[in-house]
Design an enzyme around this catalytic site. Structure first.
Site, mmCIF file in Angstrom:
data_model
loop_
_atom_site.group_PDB
_atom_site.id
_atom_site.type_symbol
_atom_site.label_atom_id
_atom_site.label_comp_id
_atom_site.label_asym_id
_atom_site.label_seq_id
_atom_site.Cartn_x
_atom_site.Cartn_y
_atom_site.Cartn_z
ATOM 1 N N HIS A 1 25.215 -13.923 5.519
ATOM 2 C CA HIS A 1 24.584 -14.019 4.202
ATOM 3 C C HIS A 1 24.640 -12.656 3.537
ATOM 4 O O HIS A 1 24.960 -11.646 4.167
ATOM 5 C CB HIS A 1 23.133 -14.499 4.326
ATOM 6 C CG HIS A 1 22.318 -13.718 5.290
ATOM 7 N ND1 HIS A 1 22.401 -13.905 6.660
ATOM 8 C CD2 HIS A 1 21.404 -12.724 5.112
ATOM 9 C CE1 HIS A 1 21.581 -13.086 7.274
ATOM 10 N NE2 HIS A 1 20.964 -12.340 6.364
ATOM 11 N N CYS B 1 0.854 -1.183 0.000
ATOM 12 C CA CYS B 1 0.000 0.000 0.000
ATOM 13 C C CYS B 1 0.889 1.231 0.000
ATOM 14 O O CYS B 1 2.107 1.143 -0.143
ATOM 15 C CB CYS B 1 -0.966 0.000 1.179
ATOM 16 S SG CYS B 1 -0.209 0.386 2.772
#
Length: 663
Positions: free
Chosen positions: A581, A417
């Site tokens: 990561h 949104c």
């Protein structure tokens, strides 16, 4: 369920993007605005705990004891917070947004630049912060690009720090001498315009602009980008401002939804009562926008209600001490001074009544044979009788543009949104429950602001007026447009789509079905290292990354992304485990999902924490999540960790990870 084709973004899309960008600088800092508002409401001269001038809530016996609080508020904290803290937070956030690769660096330069424009004026510099903050992050990003990869190893920190300091000083000087006078002049002209409207009793006519702008999803930009800065200046001088109520007053929206509850049709009538509760008490104004867009002539009702509530507030000289965020009746009353309770209450009642009367008249006299409206009503009736949604009805409402031809599994869904809060959070919550209840527990459902979307999602759900903007950033995703945030049949059709794409059509998904084990090749024997010698954190990250490179899972550039990730957020998980990561920007460097495993003979220092197990991660999709869940279960079980510590071979490591059963 409506899926849409790519269409060029029009002027409205571009305006919405600018509005969203402005509001996204403010939304993360709402907590600071609330803190400032509470301190203002409680301790200033006319505050709740002081009796100076207008009467307060404190008993007479307290007055002598709390008299010093007025000095604490008026001179000690209220002024500095609105003059320095709030604009600096906005500038810092704007700088971060414009430098995604190094957000903290962008934020720091943005804050330095903002300080220049703050020091050059004596008014709260919100508008200046919204200019200088993003300018600082954007310009620093482009300056860094000039010498990217050209700095000799070992000099990076020296060059980066001096570059940020020098450029920040330049921008602060520019802000002080150039931008500050310009923004001050603009603010003064806007204030003069507001004064003219107030003096001539024309302020209610601002609803002619505000209400249409709101339903085009510019509500956050209007409130936080224009009205909050002007209202804050007025509140600092007068103790309150009516400007805080121009957009945030929930009265008119409540009246519209009540009218729909009594005189609407089909799904609109059925969903309006629940929407009214969410709007009025939850402050999510976006929930009534589709009801206006469904019948654009109802904007007349919203304008009538908006003008009425503003007129009442002007008559009673009522206002709020600080912004009401979100715009719920609870937040409004929390910021209402004691001498404005009557006016604010009557404005809410009057705005709701005016909108209700006009909307009821328009809905009651609506004789148009709108095929879409008839179809919505017929679909609601049919689904009520069947007790479930219908894929046939979905195809009808879709104009025949279904999603049966979609190929490939859907693993990630985002409900987007305007600001990433409110309506999207509500829609994502409803959709997530339906998806997981249907057995698709491996499908993630999150909410996000459109401006922060990345092209990493399989399916994007938006209101139909925001889909064009979402497509600009997620072109490879399947897009689903909805016209009602409470329209559960659309969500049911997404579940049916998952049944077609994510599972064998002959086998219905079940929440109780056993979770499959990790795909082969995620953790290869060659990617397991036992009894490595202790080394630095960065060397350990590089070792884990190199194992992923050797396995053919990632490009060499992914290792650098793993190091970048660690500089912003630590990947230490506790119990001796770290899982380095890469960043989101490094996704293209991943060829396939894979994991590497390194056990150290002695714990190494990981940001002050002892890490003995380092597991490198590269996730192209979600197929590695099962193994990660098993790893998590291992490291909360002391016996399993002991088995990993005693393992003498890669086979034994794989055995330990494999014995843990899914929850």
């Amino acid at each position: 369920m409506a899926t849409t084709q790519a269409t060029p973004g029009g002027a409205r899309v571009q305006v919405q993007k600018v509005g969203t960008f402005l509001s996204n600088m403010v939304m993360p800092n709402i907590g600071a605005f609330i803190a400032w508002g509470l301190i203002t409401a409680l301790f200033i001269e006319k505050g709740w705990l002081n009796r100076g001038g207008s009467g307060g809530l404190a008993p007479d016996s307290w007055v002598a004891e709390i008299g010093g609080w007025g000095d604490f508020a008026d001179g000690g904290i209220v002024g500095p917070m609105i003059t320095y803290l709030l604009p600096l937070l906005i500038g810092y956030t704007g700088g971060k947004m414009m430098y995604a690769a190094s957000p903290m660096r962008g934020g720091v330069v943005g804050a330095i630049a903002t300080m220049g424009v703050i020091a050059g004026t004596d008014i709260p510099m919100f508008m200046g912060a919204m200019i200088m903050g993003p300018l600082g992050g954007w310009s620093m990003r482009h300056i860094d690009a000039l010498w990217d990869t050209k700095i000799k190893p070992g000099f990076e920190m020296l060059v980066n720090n001096f570059a940020a300091g020098i450029w920040g000083a330049v921008l602060a000087t520019f802000g002080f001498f150039v931008m500050s006078p310009i923004v001050t002049w603009i603010a003064n002209r806007l204030e003069d315009g507001i004064d003219v409207l107030v003096t001539n009793n024309l302020l209610p006519f601002t609803s002619i602009i505000i209400e249409p702008a709101k339903v085009l999803f510019l509500n956050n930009a209007l409130n936080h980008g224009v009205l909050t800065p002007l209202g804050s200046t007025e509140a600092l001088e007068n103790g309150k401002s009516v400007l805080f109520l121009l957009e945030a007053n929930p009265g008119a929206g409540l009246g519209l939804l009540l009218a729909y509850s009594m005189f609407g049709k089909g799904l609109a009538k059925a969903s309006a009562p629940g929407a009214a509760i969410i709007h009025f008490f939850g402050g999510i104004h976006e929930i009534y926008f589709p009801f206006v867009l469904m019948k654009p002539k109802l904007i007349l009702a919203m304008i009538a209600g908006g003008m009425t509530q503003i007129f009442i507030n002007v008559i009673f000289n009522s206002g709020l001490r600080a912004p009401a965020a979100p715009g719920s009746i609870i937040a409004v009353y929390a910021q209402t001074p004691s001498n404005s309770f009557i006016g604010v209450t009557l404005s809410v009642i009057g705005g709701a009544a005016a909108t209700f009367v006009v909307a009821a008249l328009l809905l009651k006299t609506d004789r148009s044979d709108d095929p879409e409206d008839q179809l919505v009503a017929a679909t609601a009736s049919m689904e009520a009788m069947k007790g479930k949604s219908s894929s046939v009805s979905g195809a009808l409402l879709d104009g025949g543009r279904g999603t049966a031809d979609h190929q490939g599994a859907i693993r990630s869904i985002v409900f987007a949104c305007d600001a990433g809060m409110g309506s999207s959070a509500m829609g994502a919550s409803v959709l997530r429950k339906k998806v997981h209840s249907a057995g698709f527990t491996d499908v993630t459902v999150v909410n996000q602001a459109i401006s922060n979307l990345t092209d990493t999602y399989d399916l994007v759900v938006t209101h139909q007026d925001l889909t064009d903007r979402a497509r600009q950033q997620t072109g490879s995703a399947l897009h689903v447009s909805v016209d009602d945030f409470m329209s559960s049949p659309r969500y049911d059709e997404i579940v049916e789509l998952l049944a077609r794409t994510n599972a064998d059509p002959a086998a219905a998904p079940s929440a109780a079905a056993a979770e499959p084990g990790p795909p082969t090749g995620l953790l290869a024997r060659e990617s397991i290292v036992l009894d490595a010698l202790a080394e630095s954190r960065d060397d350990a990250i590089t070792r884990a990354g190199d194992l992923l490179v050797s396995a053919g899972a990632v490009d060499a550039s992914y290792v650098a992304a793993m190091l970048d990730r660690e500089t912003s957020v630590s990947t230490y998980m506790g119990n001796g485990l770290a899982i380095p990561h890469g960043t989101n920007e490094a996704k293209p460097s991943i060829r396939r999902s894979a994991i590497s495993f390194v056990r150290y003979t002695d714990p190494l220092d990981w940001n002050g924490k002892p890490a003995r197990f380092v597991i490198g991660i590269a996730g192209a999709g979600d197929d590695h999540l099962t193994l990660l869940r098993r790893i998590a279960e291992v490291f909360v079980d002391a016996d399993q960790v002991a088995r990993l510590e005693a393992a003498q071979s890669a086979a034994q490591v794989l055995e330990v990870l494999d014995v843990v059963q899914p929850a």
